[in-house]
Design a protein around this motif. Structure first.
Motif, PDB file in Angstrom:
ATOM      1  N   ASP B  44       0.866  -1.168  -0.082  1.00 57.42           N
ATOM      2  CA  ASP B  44       0.004  -0.121  -0.126  1.00 57.42           C
ATOM      3  C   ASP B  44       0.870   1.239  -0.067  1.00 57.42           C
ATOM      4  N   VAL B  45       1.922   1.166   0.777  1.00 58.85           N
ATOM      5  CA  VAL B  45       2.920   2.459   0.756  1.00 58.85           C
ATOM      6  C   VAL B  45       3.333   2.888  -0.447  1.00 58.85           C
ATOM      7  N   VAL B  46       3.783   1.690  -1.237  1.00 53.72           N
ATOM      8  CA  VAL B  46       4.407   1.966  -2.775  1.00 53.72           C
ATOM      9  C   VAL B  46       3.344   2.659  -3.306  1.00 53.72           C
ATOM     10  N   GLY B  47       2.216   2.210  -3.431  1.00 48.49           N
ATOM     11  CA  GLY B  47       0.888   2.696  -4.172  1.00 48.49           C
ATOM     12  C   GLY B  47       1.000   4.103  -3.610  1.00 48.49           C
ATOM     13  N   HIS B  48       0.924   4.347  -2.402  1.00 51.14           N
ATOM     14  CA  HIS B  48       0.784   5.719  -1.880  1.00 51.14           C
ATOM     15  C   HIS B  48       1.756   6.646  -2.158  1.00 51.14           C
TER      16      HIS B  48
END
Lengths: 174, 174
Positions: B44-48
């Motif tokens: 999720d962080v990479v997507g963020h």
């Protein structure tokens, strides 16, 4: 997530290259600043990880697997790097850590650990009885926690510079 | 440490390769687990971070440098990645982030920012007046804070497995 040796090694084998890509040739303001007092700078953390490779993880693993009567760990010196890193620059430390970690992981793989080995125990001088499984899980978590620490310490060098955004960056006041 | 554009770019240009070395091809237990609730997994962080490259940092920089009458930022959607990352695997996201970041840093360099540009302001919808200098410092801190978050989230997957060592690992209970 349950302990798994292969998945623990996934973490352990990545740390040297993660640190290299994060810190290689970086400006001293990022590498040498800490959180105040005797807290660690990124440079200090790499020295601390080197000391662990030399005196902690695999030394303790060998003791757990040994037939020695007294299986009590030597206490770990969390401040040894302040003396041991003297005269070395950060890139030298990063290379030294990488070399020691590769050697230790080769030794770890050579043990061909079985489930029954993971249940073997020794005595931690402060924490009491611990298993090999717990030691290996802690090694991986210790790596990750120090990457988190390094990036937190680096964040804090810009604490004043983010202005009102500090509200959205709890890491700066932790 | 005072704000410095070159030293900020030192951080921004490293993040894609740091994340690649930390996460490329890693087991899903490490990449897809979070801290509970609607907290972020490493995935999720990479997507963020991708969403930030597309809609936040350089878009806001352009607005600050523009001659527009209304210089109020669009609010940032911190949960956009839950929809936008759908159907993409982690390695795809890592590559996408790397490409976007390279493009944004090339654009940033092309601006040849001067000291007087860094003092230009715009209005953050919640925080009020902010400078370009603060935006750029926050971009670097935001990167570092999310590397810290990813490694913290990964640590926590072994929270039960470290046994008594939890006492020495405050990151596990943070």
């Amino acid at each position: 997530m349950e302990f798994n040796l292969v998945k623990s090694i996934e973490i352990l084998e990545r740390t040297p290259s993660v640190l290299e890509h994060l810190l290689h040739n970086i400006s001293p303001e990022w590498a040498m600043s800490n959180e105040g007092g005797d807290s660690f700078s990124p440079y200090d953390v790499v020295g601390h990880l080197i000391h662990g490779e030399k005196t902690d993880w695999m030394v303790r693993l060998e003791l757990i697997l040994s037939d020695k009567a007294d299986k009590t760990f030597q206490p770990y010196d969390r401040f040894a790097q302040f003396a041991e890193s003297k005269g070395k620059n950060l890139d030298q430390l990063l290379t030294e850590f990488k070399t020691l970690r590769e050697k230790n992981l080769a030794l770890l793989q050579s043990k061909k650990l079985q489930e029954k080995d993971l249940l073997k125990t020794a005595t931690h001088p402060a924490l009491g009885s611990v298993t090999l499984r717990q030691l290996l899980a802690t090694w991986a978590v210790h790596d990750l926690s120090h990457i988190a620490q390094i990036t937190r310490v680096m964040c804090k060098q810009y604490k004043e510079e983010v202005g009102p955004w500090i509200t959205y960056l709890p890491i700066l006041t932790r």
